[in-house]
Scaffold this motif. Structure first.
Motif, PDB file in Angstrom:
ATOM      1  N   LEU A 202      -6.510 -15.505   1.620  1.00 21.94           N
ATOM      2  CA  LEU A 202      -6.698 -15.974   0.252  1.00 21.94           C
ATOM      3  C   LEU A 202      -7.895 -16.911   0.154  1.00 21.94           C
ATOM      4  O   LEU A 202      -8.577 -16.942  -0.875  1.00 21.94           O
ATOM      5  N   GLU A 203      -8.175 -17.640   1.209  1.00 20.45           N
ATOM      6  CA  GLU A 203      -9.373 -18.476   1.232  1.00 20.45           C
ATOM      7  C   GLU A 203     -10.616 -17.596   1.207  1.00 20.45           C
ATOM      8  O   GLU A 203     -11.575 -17.875   0.478  1.00 20.45           O
TER       9      GLU A 203
ATOM     10  N   GLY B  30     -14.417  -7.948  -4.147  1.00 26.00           N
ATOM     11  CA  GLY B  30     -13.355  -6.956  -4.248  1.00 26.00           C
ATOM     12  C   GLY B  30     -12.512  -6.946  -2.995  1.00 26.00           C
ATOM     13  O   GLY B  30     -12.933  -7.423  -1.941  1.00 26.00           O
ATOM     14  N   ALA B  31     -11.297  -6.395  -3.105  1.00 28.51           N
ATOM     15  CA  ALA B  31     -10.388  -6.343  -1.960  1.00 28.51           C
ATOM     16  C   ALA B  31      -9.728  -4.979  -1.854  1.00 28.51           C
ATOM     17  O   ALA B  31      -9.416  -4.341  -2.868  1.00 28.51           O
ATOM     18  N   LEU B  32      -9.541  -4.521  -0.636  1.00 34.23           N
ATOM     19  CA  LEU B  32      -8.771  -3.327  -0.339  1.00 34.23           C
ATOM     20  C   LEU B  32      -7.541  -3.746   0.461  1.00 34.23           C
ATOM     21  O   LEU B  32      -7.655  -4.521   1.414  1.00 34.23           O
TER      22      LEU B  32
ATOM     23  N   VAL C  25      -0.951  -8.140  -3.998  1.00 30.89           N
ATOM     24  CA  VAL C  25      -1.915  -7.931  -5.089  1.00 30.89           C
ATOM     25  C   VAL C  25      -1.971  -9.155  -5.994  1.00 30.89           C
ATOM     26  O   VAL C  25      -3.050  -9.623  -6.384  1.00 30.89           O
ATOM     27  N   ARG C  26      -0.798  -9.691  -6.330  1.00 30.78           N
ATOM     28  CA  ARG C  26      -0.739 -10.867  -7.204  1.00 30.78           C
ATOM     29  C   ARG C  26      -1.455 -12.061  -6.577  1.00 30.78           C
ATOM     30  O   ARG C  26      -2.226 -12.763  -7.249  1.00 30.78           O
ATOM     31  N   GLN C  27      -1.213 -12.291  -5.284  1.00 28.84           N
ATOM     32  CA  GLN C  27      -1.830 -13.435  -4.618  1.00 28.84           C
ATOM     33  C   GLN C  27      -3.351 -13.298  -4.548  1.00 28.84           C
ATOM     34  O   GLN C  27      -4.083 -14.273  -4.759  1.00 28.84           O
ATOM     35  N   ILE C  28      -3.827 -12.096  -4.252  1.00 28.57           N
ATOM     36  CA  ILE C  28      -5.280 -11.889  -4.181  1.00 28.57           C
ATOM     37  C   ILE C  28      -5.915 -12.086  -5.544  1.00 28.57           C
ATOM     38  O   ILE C  28      -6.940 -12.765  -5.683  1.00 28.57           O
TER      39      ILE C  28
ATOM     40  N   GLY D  37      -9.123 -14.871  -8.113  1.00 27.70           N
ATOM     41  CA  GLY D  37     -10.246 -14.381  -8.906  1.00 27.70           C
ATOM     42  C   GLY D  37     -10.901 -13.154  -8.312  1.00 27.70           C
ATOM     43  O   GLY D  37     -11.850 -12.610  -8.891  1.00 27.70           O
ATOM     44  N   CYS D  38     -10.411 -12.697  -7.165  1.00 23.70           N
ATOM     45  CA  CYS D  38     -10.960 -11.499  -6.517  1.00 23.70           C
ATOM     46  C   CYS D  38     -10.217 -10.259  -7.009  1.00 23.70           C
ATOM     47  O   CYS D  38      -8.987 -10.184  -6.878  1.00 23.70           O
TER      48      CYS D  38
END
Length: 268
Positions: A188-189, A196-198, A215-218, A222-223
């Motif tokens: 998360l840092e 973007g994240a996969l 998904v919620r945490q990411i 703001g990513c």
């Protein structure tokens, strides 16, 4: 055995174009993919292109350990590099990285250890000393350097932002290998610095609510979450076997020790 690195400040030095080319590592154990897995990685790379030009730094993570995120990150790097993209893999799994040991990274001086992200964030070396050209054409890597206990302290260092900005400037795309979101908060840092994240999801493992929580945490950082990559998939139907030239399943490789277990990898 993990050792903490004491933070100390050193003056920043500007990295110039091509300066990192003097640093080189070689992957000595990087198996070729089966046809089915290679096609799946090509599809993943193509879908990543359609996300837009603004997607320059992509984080790969998972809910659990052993879901194959490092396997996926390395093979996505190789696939993108083969498509004439200049790619850098940033290894931020400072506590339990398996990239160096699993894929046999050998530094140019024939040593199995070299300076990396942990050294740079601790102020021990400069940016140009940790970016390595690899034996994969167009492929570069920033290894962890050494495992540390104070991973979150280092990743939240003021030195991380200029590194991410410089990598985004120098490369077409930066792939950031992070720890599982459900294990430690380091991912998360890093999400704060990514466009973007996969999320790598192992087939038939876990629950929908767990994936939704990742998904919620990411997203809370703001990513944006670009999508999920389904890993460890078996192709049991006649149709799939025929389409993939009767390849029954994606390639599988296993290595132990990651967060107390094994991390598996098999196509996407």
């Amino acid at each position: 055995h993990c050792t903490s690195i004491k933070l100390r400040k050193q003056p920043e030095r500007k990295v110039t174009e091509g300066e990192y080319s003097m640093n080189r590592v070689e992957f000595t154990r990087f198996p070729q993919l089966e046809f089915a897995c290679k096609e799946a990685m090509n599809t993943l790379a193509t879908n990543l292109f359609y996300c837009g030009d603004g997607i320059k730094t992509v984080m790969l993570t998972s809910r659990y350990a052993e879901e194959g995120k490092s396997y996926m990150t390395l093979n996505l790097m190789r696939t993108l590099a083969s498509l004439d993209k200049k790619v850098c893999l940033l290894d931020t799994d400072l506590r339990r990285s398996r990239i160096v040991s699993r894929y046999g990274i050998k530094f140019a001086d024939n040593h199995h250890k070299g300076k990396g992200l942990a050294h740079y964030l601790a102020g021990i070396c400069e940016m140009d000393e940790i970016i390595y050209e690899t034996n994969i054409p167009n492929g570069y890597i920033v290894p962890i350097g050494r495992e540390v206990e104070s991973s979150l302290q280092l990743l939240s260092s003021a030195r991380m932002k200029p590194l991410m900005e410089e990598l985004a400037r120098q490369f077409d795309i930066v792939l950031v290998d992070t720890p599982p979101v459900g294990v430690i908060v380091d991912s998360l840092e890093m999400a704060k610095y990514c466009s973007g994240a996969l999320v790598v999801v192992s087939a038939n493992r876990g629950h929908k609510r767990d994936i939704a929580d990742v998904v919620r945490q990411i997203k809370s950082t703001g990513c944006p979450v670009l999508g999920a990559v389904l890993n460890n998939v078996e192709f049991g139907s006649f149709t799939n076997r025929q389409y993939y030239y009767k390849s029954e399943r994606y390639s599988s490789y296993y290595y132990g020790g990651a967060y107390g277990g094994k991390e598996s990898g098999s196509g996407s």
